[in-house]
Design an enzyme around this catalytic site. Structure first.
Site, mmCIF file in Angstrom:
data_model
loop_
_atom_site.group_PDB
_atom_site.id
_atom_site.type_symbol
_atom_site.label_atom_id
_atom_site.label_comp_id
_atom_site.label_asym_id
_atom_site.label_seq_id
_atom_site.Cartn_x
_atom_site.Cartn_y
_atom_site.Cartn_z
ATOM 1 N N GLU A 1 50.520 46.731 29.945
ATOM 2 C CA GLU A 1 51.876 47.302 30.537
ATOM 3 C C GLU A 1 53.109 46.668 29.944
ATOM 4 O O GLU A 1 53.162 45.523 29.644
ATOM 5 C CB GLU A 1 51.923 47.276 32.103
ATOM 6 N N ASP B 1 47.316 47.296 42.374
ATOM 7 C CA ASP B 1 48.568 47.390 41.630
ATOM 8 C C ASP B 1 48.670 48.392 40.313
ATOM 9 O O ASP B 1 49.300 48.070 39.371
ATOM 10 C CB ASP B 1 48.764 45.749 40.909
HETATM 11 N N1 LIG Z 1 50.860 42.006 42.275
HETATM 12 C C1 LIG Z 1 51.080 41.160 41.307
HETATM 13 O O1 LIG Z 1 52.282 40.760 40.945
HETATM 14 C C2 LIG Z 1 49.792 40.595 40.438
HETATM 15 C C3 LIG Z 1 50.126 39.780 39.542
HETATM 16 C C4 LIG Z 1 48.897 39.312 38.853
HETATM 17 C C5 LIG Z 1 47.645 39.652 38.903
HETATM 18 N N2 LIG Z 1 47.851 40.743 40.064
HETATM 19 C C6 LIG Z 1 46.333 41.108 40.387
HETATM 20 O O2 LIG Z 1 45.586 40.383 41.111
HETATM 21 C C7 LIG Z 1 44.219 40.776 40.947
HETATM 22 C C8 LIG Z 1 43.412 39.488 40.745
HETATM 23 O O3 LIG Z 1 43.996 38.694 39.450
HETATM 24 P P1 LIG Z 1 43.220 37.201 38.850
HETATM 25 O O4 LIG Z 1 43.823 37.249 37.606
HETATM 26 O O5 LIG Z 1 42.821 36.452 39.895
HETATM 27 O O6 LIG Z 1 41.630 38.107 38.265
HETATM 28 P P2 LIG Z 1 40.177 37.328 38.112
HETATM 29 O O7 LIG Z 1 39.500 38.511 37.891
HETATM 30 O O8 LIG Z 1 40.422 36.249 37.572
HETATM 31 O O9 LIG Z 1 39.776 37.312 39.776
HETATM 32 C C9 LIG Z 1 39.329 38.461 40.704
HETATM 33 C C10 LIG Z 1 38.610 38.027 41.438
HETATM 34 O O10 LIG Z 1 38.086 39.216 42.693
HETATM 35 C C11 LIG Z 1 36.966 38.938 42.865
HETATM 36 N N3 LIG Z 1 36.411 40.365 43.774
HETATM 37 C C12 LIG Z 1 36.579 41.451 43.110
HETATM 38 N N4 LIG Z 1 36.012 42.493 43.991
HETATM 39 C C13 LIG Z 1 36.020 41.665 45.225
HETATM 40 C C14 LIG Z 1 35.625 42.317 46.485
HETATM 41 N N5 LIG Z 1 35.347 43.473 46.818
HETATM 42 N N6 LIG Z 1 35.743 41.303 47.389
HETATM 43 C C15 LIG Z 1 35.884 39.980 47.158
HETATM 44 N N7 LIG Z 1 36.219 39.653 45.945
HETATM 45 C C16 LIG Z 1 36.139 40.716 44.907
HETATM 46 C C17 LIG Z 1 36.120 38.775 41.620
HETATM 47 O O11 LIG Z 1 34.659 38.512 41.916
HETATM 48 C C18 LIG Z 1 37.015 37.519 41.150
HETATM 49 O O12 LIG Z 1 36.547 36.427 41.445
HETATM 50 C C19 LIG Z 1 43.984 41.573 39.768
HETATM 51 O O13 LIG Z 1 43.899 42.803 40.400
HETATM 52 C C20 LIG Z 1 45.526 41.418 39.434
HETATM 53 O O14 LIG Z 1 45.786 42.848 38.529
HETATM 54 C C21 LIG Z 1 48.612 41.237 40.749
#
Ligand SMILES: NC(=O)c1ccc[n+]([C@@H]2O[C@H](COP(=O)([O-])OP(=O)(O)OC[C@H]3O[C@@H](n4cnc5c(N)ncnc54)[C@H](O)[C@@H]3O)[C@@H](O)[C@H]2O)c1
Length: 346
Positions: A56, A228
């Protein structure tokens, strides 16, 4: 010269100022910019979707400065030894278009996302919230945990992730933080039961139902961070139906947020309106509130400017020859072929 801020510069800023202070300044910077919302030229981000994820571009400008962020979201990346979310960005001068700074934004995104969550929770969570469930214990989780502890007074964290190693990592990082009690839980329902605030920050490229209506208790605030992207949500639609829903920038959230599951006329409130007193936040103790976070370009604009200022205070950053330095701006060729040298024949 353009200034380059690397990941090392950002970790030096945090080492010098302390994470709570950096987060505090981020919340203040983002709040100040959200308060002057009408001054910004805004658009929903431009997304390039593929089978494994999304890349993005997030542009925004006021009359003086322009910024954009490049960011990806690839939930399968961690299995390949790569981060799910990686980012960098540019801050530029509107009057001339000169790129002032090129910066890492992976660490900065984690901090600004946590700061934005706190900004929303200050408006929406019950005063005196002390317990938070944190579902998804990956890269973003420490930032969310520590921001809510230091800036909102969360004293008890209840963790769950489908990957026990992620929860063990988070427990390791949070062990010994004074005044913070942390425990791993056996299920999402177990973690969420009795929590004042529920933060979901999972990554999965599907319509997941991390939080279902039966888990929601009166007065809860839900900080939904991981839903998101089109086809990537965390909250059952029934959770949104039973709540007052708040978003960053409505046109983008309708496409990308948990909100994508709801009809086009489902009512939401943009946070800037609550911050400026144009709309109400939480109105009664039993109200369920949802911050349907997707991440908006303005948060990166605020973060880039704050990191630039903090780097300046500490003498950090490296001059980068990103744009040619020209004695005569009409003589671009001189930067390619210095005077006195000859272009070699093919
Ligand atoms: N809203 C925002 O501004 C923003 C900013 C950054 C990241 N994000 C989003 O936040 C999320 C997390 O990002 P990250 O960098 O920590 O990713 P990451 O991959 O490091 O961590 C995600 C975690 O979620 C766990 N997970 C997946 N499915 C699950 C479920 N059903 N139940 C419980 N745990 C589960 C995984 O095992 C993993 O440990 C992503 O979806 C990312 O796109 C949003």
């Amino acid at each position: 010269m353009t200034t380059l801020l690397t990941t090392h510069d950002i970790s030096r800023i945090v080492a010098a100022r302390g994470l709570p202070e950096v987060l505090r300044r981020l919340v203040a910077a983002i709040e100040a910019d959200f308060r002057r919302w009408p001054e910004f030229d805004k658009s929903a981000r431009v997304a390039s979707h593929s089978a494994n994820g999304v890349i993005e571009l997030m542009p925004i400008a006021d009359a003086a400065q322009y910024s954009f962020k490049y960011v990806n979201g690839h939930p399968g990346n961690t299995a390949l030894g790569l981060s799910t979310v990686m980012a960098f960005g540019v801050l530029a001068d509107v009057a001339t278009g000169r790129p002032e700074m090129l910066s890492e934004l992976t660490l900065t995104t984690a901090m600004r996302t946590a700061a934005t969550s706190v900004m929303a929770a200050k408006l929406l969570a019950r005063p005196g919230a002390r317990t938070m469930a944190l579902i998804g214990n990956g890269a973003q989780s420490e930032f969310q945990a520590l921001a809510f502890h230091h800036l909102l007074g969360i004293r008890e964290l209840r963790l769950f992730d489908t990957d026990p190693a992620a929860t063990a990592k988070l427990l390791r990082h949070l062990r010994g933080v004074p005044g913070l009690q942390v425990q791993g839980c056996a299920s999402i329902a177990d973690a969420v039961r009795g929590a004042d605030i529920v933060t979901t920050v999972t990554a999965d490229k599907c319509n997941a139902t991390i939080i279902t209506p039966d888990m929601v208790e009166p007065g809860m605030h839900i900080n939904g961070v991981g839903g998101d992207c089109p086809g990537k949500t965390e909250l059952h639609p029934g959770v949104l139906l039973a709540a007052s829903v708040f978003v960053e920038y409505e046109p983008q959230s309708r496409i990308e947020g948990d909100l994508q599951q709801m009809p086009a006329d489902f009512a939401v409130t943009e946070l800037w309106r609550v911050l400026t007193g144009l709309a109400a936040g939480r109105t009664w103790a039993g109200e369920v509130t949802v911050f349907d976070s997707v991440g908006f370009a303005l948060e990166d604009f605020s973060a880039l400017r704050l990191m630039r200022d903090m780097a300046h205070e500490l003498g950090l950053g490296t001059p980068l020859a990103l744009i040619p330095a020209l004695a005569d701006p009409k003589d671009l060729f001189a930067a390619l072929v210095p005077a006195g040298t000859q272009l070699r024949a093919a």
